[in-house]
Design a protein around this motif. Structure first.
Motif, PDB file in Angstrom:
ATOM      1  N   LEU A  20      -4.510  17.078  -1.923  1.00 31.72           N
ATOM      2  CA  LEU A  20      -4.556  15.808  -1.187  1.00 31.72           C
ATOM      3  C   LEU A  20      -4.257  16.030   0.293  1.00 31.72           C
ATOM      4  CD1 LEU A  20      -4.639  12.658  -1.130  1.00 31.72           C
ATOM      5  CD2 LEU A  20      -2.166  12.739  -1.532  1.00 31.72           C
ATOM      6  N   ILE A  21      -3.233  16.796   0.583  1.00 28.85           N
ATOM      7  CA  ILE A  21      -2.870  17.098   1.973  1.00 28.85           C
ATOM      8  C   ILE A  21      -4.007  17.822   2.674  1.00 28.85           C
ATOM      9  CG2 ILE A  21      -1.287  18.424   3.441  1.00 28.85           C
ATOM     10  CD1 ILE A  21      -0.048  15.901   2.242  1.00 28.85           C
ATOM     11  N   GLU A  22      -4.604  18.786   2.005  1.00 30.06           N
ATOM     12  CA  GLU A  22      -5.718  19.539   2.587  1.00 30.06           C
ATOM     13  C   GLU A  22      -6.911  18.622   2.866  1.00 30.06           C
ATOM     14  OE1 GLU A  22      -7.213  22.608   4.458  1.00 30.06           O
ATOM     15  OE2 GLU A  22      -5.239  22.653   3.527  1.00 30.06           O
ATOM     16  N   ARG A  23      -7.197  17.721   1.929  1.00 30.12           N
ATOM     17  CA  ARG A  23      -8.293  16.772   2.103  1.00 30.12           C
ATOM     18  C   ARG A  23      -8.048  15.867   3.313  1.00 30.12           C
ATOM     19  NH1 ARG A  23      -8.543  15.625  -3.174  1.00 30.12           N
ATOM     20  NH2 ARG A  23      -7.258  13.780  -2.956  1.00 30.12           N
TER      21      ARG A  23
ATOM     22  N   ARG B  41       0.834  -1.220   0.000  1.00 32.13           N
ATOM     23  CA  ARG B  41       0.000   0.000   0.000  1.00 32.13           C
ATOM     24  C   ARG B  41       0.856   1.252   0.000  1.00 32.13           C
ATOM     25  NH1 ARG B  41      -3.867  -0.984   4.885  1.00 32.13           N
ATOM     26  NH2 ARG B  41      -2.810   0.930   5.362  1.00 32.13           N
ATOM     27  N   GLU B  42       1.902   1.236   0.815  1.00 29.15           N
ATOM     28  CA  GLU B  42       2.789   2.399   0.874  1.00 29.15           C
ATOM     29  C   GLU B  42       3.494   2.629  -0.461  1.00 29.15           C
ATOM     30  OE1 GLU B  42       5.210   1.243   4.164  1.00 29.15           O
ATOM     31  OE2 GLU B  42       4.010   2.380   5.595  1.00 29.15           O
ATOM     32  N   THR B  43       3.911   1.545  -1.096  1.00 29.75           N
ATOM     33  CA  THR B  43       4.567   1.657  -2.394  1.00 29.75           C
ATOM     34  C   THR B  43       3.641   2.262  -3.430  1.00 29.75           C
ATOM     35  OG1 THR B  43       5.836  -0.321  -1.848  1.00 29.75           O
ATOM     36  CG2 THR B  43       5.842   0.358  -4.148  1.00 29.75           C
ATOM     37  N   ILE B  44       2.402   1.798  -3.471  1.00 28.03           N
ATOM     38  CA  ILE B  44       1.409   2.332  -4.413  1.00 28.03           C
ATOM     39  C   ILE B  44       1.158   3.799  -4.142  1.00 28.03           C
ATOM     40  CG2 ILE B  44      -1.019   2.196  -5.108  1.00 28.03           C
ATOM     41  CD1 ILE B  44      -0.804  -0.862  -4.631  1.00 28.03           C
ATOM     42  N   LEU B  45       1.028   4.155  -2.854  1.00 31.68           N
ATOM     43  CA  LEU B  45       0.792   5.547  -2.483  1.00 31.68           C
ATOM     44  C   LEU B  45       1.954   6.435  -2.912  1.00 31.68           C
ATOM     45  CD1 LEU B  45      -1.050   7.593  -1.064  1.00 31.68           C
ATOM     46  CD2 LEU B  45       0.130   7.044   1.058  1.00 31.68           C
ATOM     47  N   LEU B  46       3.172   5.976  -2.689  1.00 29.74           N
ATOM     48  CA  LEU B  46       4.341   6.762  -3.100  1.00 29.74           C
ATOM     49  C   LEU B  46       4.403   6.954  -4.612  1.00 29.74           C
ATOM     50  CD1 LEU B  46       7.128   5.451  -0.710  1.00 29.74           C
ATOM     51  CD2 LEU B  46       6.099   7.726  -0.758  1.00 29.74           C
TER      52      LEU B  46
END
Length: 148
Positions: free
Chosen positions: A23-26, A4-9
């Protein structure tokens, strides 16, 4: 690093600055909303039975009855009623019980201790389960269930 972390990165590396800030604000809004949302209790108070000395409650426990152990440790006399299983695959049970009105404060502190004990013993989804259960049945924070 898990999958999951790899996909997110990988997703983040392909984002533009504007998309990343959005994304950060959301995520900040989601975290703030979650923090402000009050979770429901792990019990519901039942009313309408005309009981002069006792209050009736429906609590969420596990089949090993962690709540019983807490009540015994606090010297809290509780009369247990029927045990209802919400869903056998969840690992939680709903139990009806009676508590003397003059010991209600002790009962409420015991229920807070039950929340902590559940988390310590590996039931990390306990509060979420209780919240979903009561909300799924249509209850709100201030609700008590009237028995007819």
């Amino acid at each position: 690093m898990d999958e999951r972390e790899t996909i997110l990165l990988k997703k983040i590396s392909r984002m533009t600055d504007v998309e990343f800030r959005a994304l950060i604000e959301r995520k900040k809004c989601e975290m703030e909303e979650k923090k402000n949302r009050k979770t429901l209790r792990n019990f519901i108070k039942l009313t309408g039975g005309g009981w002069p000395f006792c209050n009736h409650y429906m609590i969420v426990d596990v089949p090993e009855h962690y709540a019983d152990q807490i009540f015994i440790r606090h010297g809290l006399p509780v009369k247990f009623g029927e045990e209802y299983y919400r869903k056998p695959d969840t690992g939680y049970v709903m139990v009806m019980l009676k508590v003397r009105k003059n010991r209600e404060k002790d009962f409420l502190s015991s229920m807070e201790e039950l929340k902590r004990k559940m988390i310590l013993l590996g039931h990390t989804d306990y509060e979420e389960f209780c919240d979903n259960l009561w909300r799924g049945l249509g209850f709100k924070d201030e609700d008590v269930v009237a028995l007819s």
